[in-house]
Design a protein around this motif. Structure first.
Motif, PDB file in Angstrom:
ATOM      1  N   SER A   1      47.923  48.354  37.901  1.00  0.00           N
ATOM      2  CA  SER A   1      46.570  47.844  38.129  1.00  0.00           C
ATOM      3  C   SER A   1      46.617  46.450  38.736  1.00  0.00           C
ATOM      4  CB  SER A   1      45.804  47.799  36.808  1.00  0.00           C
ATOM      5  OG  SER A   1      46.386  46.847  35.935  1.00  0.00           O
ATOM      6  N   LEU A   2      45.499  46.030  39.293  1.00  0.00           N
ATOM      7  CA  LEU A   2      45.405  44.698  39.890  1.00  0.00           C
ATOM      8  C   LEU A   2      45.646  43.619  38.841  1.00  0.00           C
ATOM      9  CD1 LEU A   2      44.754  42.879  42.306  1.00  0.00           C
ATOM     10  CD2 LEU A   2      42.320  43.070  41.695  1.00  0.00           C
ATOM     11  N   THR A   3      45.175  43.860  37.620  1.00  0.00           N
ATOM     12  CA  THR A   3      45.364  42.880  36.543  1.00  0.00           C
ATOM     13  C   THR A   3      46.841  42.646  36.260  1.00  0.00           C
ATOM     14  OG1 THR A   3      43.280  43.550  35.505  1.00  0.00           O
ATOM     15  CG2 THR A   3      44.856  42.346  34.127  1.00  0.00           C
ATOM     16  N   VAL A   4      47.600  43.732  36.196  1.00  0.00           N
ATOM     17  CA  VAL A   4      49.043  43.620  35.943  1.00  0.00           C
ATOM     18  C   VAL A   4      49.723  42.865  37.082  1.00  0.00           C
ATOM     19  CG1 VAL A   4      51.199  44.918  35.762  1.00  0.00           C
ATOM     20  CG2 VAL A   4      49.191  45.666  34.491  1.00  0.00           C
ATOM     21  N   LYS A   5      49.351  43.176  38.309  1.00  0.00           N
ATOM     22  CA  LYS A   5      49.946  42.502  39.462  1.00  0.00           C
ATOM     23  C   LYS A   5      49.662  40.997  39.428  1.00  0.00           C
ATOM     24  CE  LYS A   5      49.716  46.512  42.554  1.00  0.00           C
ATOM     25  NZ  LYS A   5      49.150  47.077  43.795  1.00  0.00           N
ATOM     26  N   ILE A   6      48.436  40.646  39.049  1.00  0.00           N
ATOM     27  CA  ILE A   6      48.073  39.227  38.971  1.00  0.00           C
ATOM     28  C   ILE A   6      48.859  38.528  37.874  1.00  0.00           C
ATOM     29  CG2 ILE A   6      46.206  37.618  38.398  1.00  0.00           C
ATOM     30  CD1 ILE A   6      44.276  39.558  39.782  1.00  0.00           C
ATOM     31  N   VAL A   7      48.956  39.177  36.704  1.00  0.00           N
ATOM     32  CA  VAL A   7      49.695  38.585  35.585  1.00  0.00           C
ATOM     33  C   VAL A   7      51.158  38.366  35.962  1.00  0.00           C
ATOM     34  CG1 VAL A   7      50.551  38.989  33.248  1.00  0.00           C
ATOM     35  CG2 VAL A   7      48.173  39.490  33.799  1.00  0.00           C
TER      36      VAL A   7
END
Length: 290
Positions: free
Chosen positions: A19-25
């Motif tokens: 997910s985008l959230t994981v990529k950002i983290v």
């Protein structure tokens, strides 16, 4: 706990399907880790007066040869930049320097509060044995899992990965707990110490407790099975732990100055020879390094 029958997410495919959230983290964690490492390199060379000794070299190697390559390798690996073998090799070479050498950083200042030479040697032997035990096994099973990609290799990698993370964390627990115990013992044996020295000792204990809590965090992520988050957060955590070790250096220098002042009643106090004289003033000297 995830099954060892499934390949660790991110080991081969990166985080493309995440997910985008994981990529950002992941991106934020790796960026902060790299920033911390570069900043610490500058601080080290602005602070140390002489470039020698186990504390200096272990701190420098764990940072320059450990955190920086591990972070760069993780970026190449997770965001699929370049061939997989290059990313895995860079990150794993960094892992060799980052994790075991971090234990040497902890060990190198343990003698300041713990004076049993025989037990200190045993701790050093433990660090060496753990490195010889875990590192070759992790390397072999990692490449086997990434390239052979069958059930047996993957099970072996999952088991070895968890064992080495657990083993190195327990090793750091032991060293940090021993440091805390001896520091507390010194406080109890010397209740007449000045308030400034007591505050510094309490701060040293707190720093070691924070290091232990961060190791527990790495263990939690490992056993939850979030491979990419565990690797990214490991780089971040180790960069923070090295900066905390730099803070420990400042506290130890201050204690040394206070003890010297009490002993000879002169000014200025003499700091350890490997640290520049005005380090305790929190400045970055511009003079020539020896």
């Amino acid at each position: 706990m995830p099954s060892v029958d499934t390949i660790s997410a991110g080991l081969v495919s990166g985080i493309e399907g995440s997910s985008l959230t994981v990529k950002i983290v992941v991106a934020v964690a790796l960026s902060i880790a790299l920033y911390n490492a570069i900043e610490l390199v500058l601080l080290i060379f602005c602070t140390f007066h002489r470039y020698h000794g186990l504390y200096f070299w272990s701190l420098l190697i764990s940072n320059v040869c450990g955190v920086i390559p591990t972070t760069i390798g993780a970026v190449l690996h997770f965001f699929l930049i370049g061939p997989l073998w290059l990313a895995l090799t860079i990150s794993h070479v960094g892992f060799y320097a980052m994790v075991p050498v971090q234990s040497l950083v902890l060990y190198s200042r343990l003698h300041l509060v713990f004076h049993d030479e025989k037990r200190l040697r045993y701790i050093l032997y433990l660090i060496i044995i753990d490195a010889l035990l875990f590192l070759p096994a992790t390397t072999t099973t990692m490449y086997g899992s990434a390239y052979v990609q069958n059930l047996q290799w993957n099970k072996a990698y999952q088991v070895v990965e968890r064992l080495q993370v657990t083993g190195f964390c327990i090793q750091e627990f032991l060293i940090s707990c021993l440091y805390i115990r001896e520091a507390v013992k010194l406080l109890r044996l010397n209740p007449e110490k000045g308030s400034r020295q007591k505050n510094i000792m309490y701060q040293l204990v707190a720093i070691n407790l924070i290091i232990i809590l961060m190791d527990i965090g790495i263990l939690v992520w490992e056993y939850l099975g979030f491979y990419y988050l565990q690797v990214s957060l490991k780089s971040l955590v180790y960069s923070i732990k090295l900066k905390l070790e730099f803070a420990v250096l400042g506290k130890l220098v201050t204690i040394t100055r206070l003890h010297t002042q009490e002993a000879i009643h002169s000014d200025p106090a003499i700091a350890p020879v490997f640290v520049k004289p005005d380090y305790s003033k929190s400045t970055c000297p511009t003079g020539h390094n020896e």
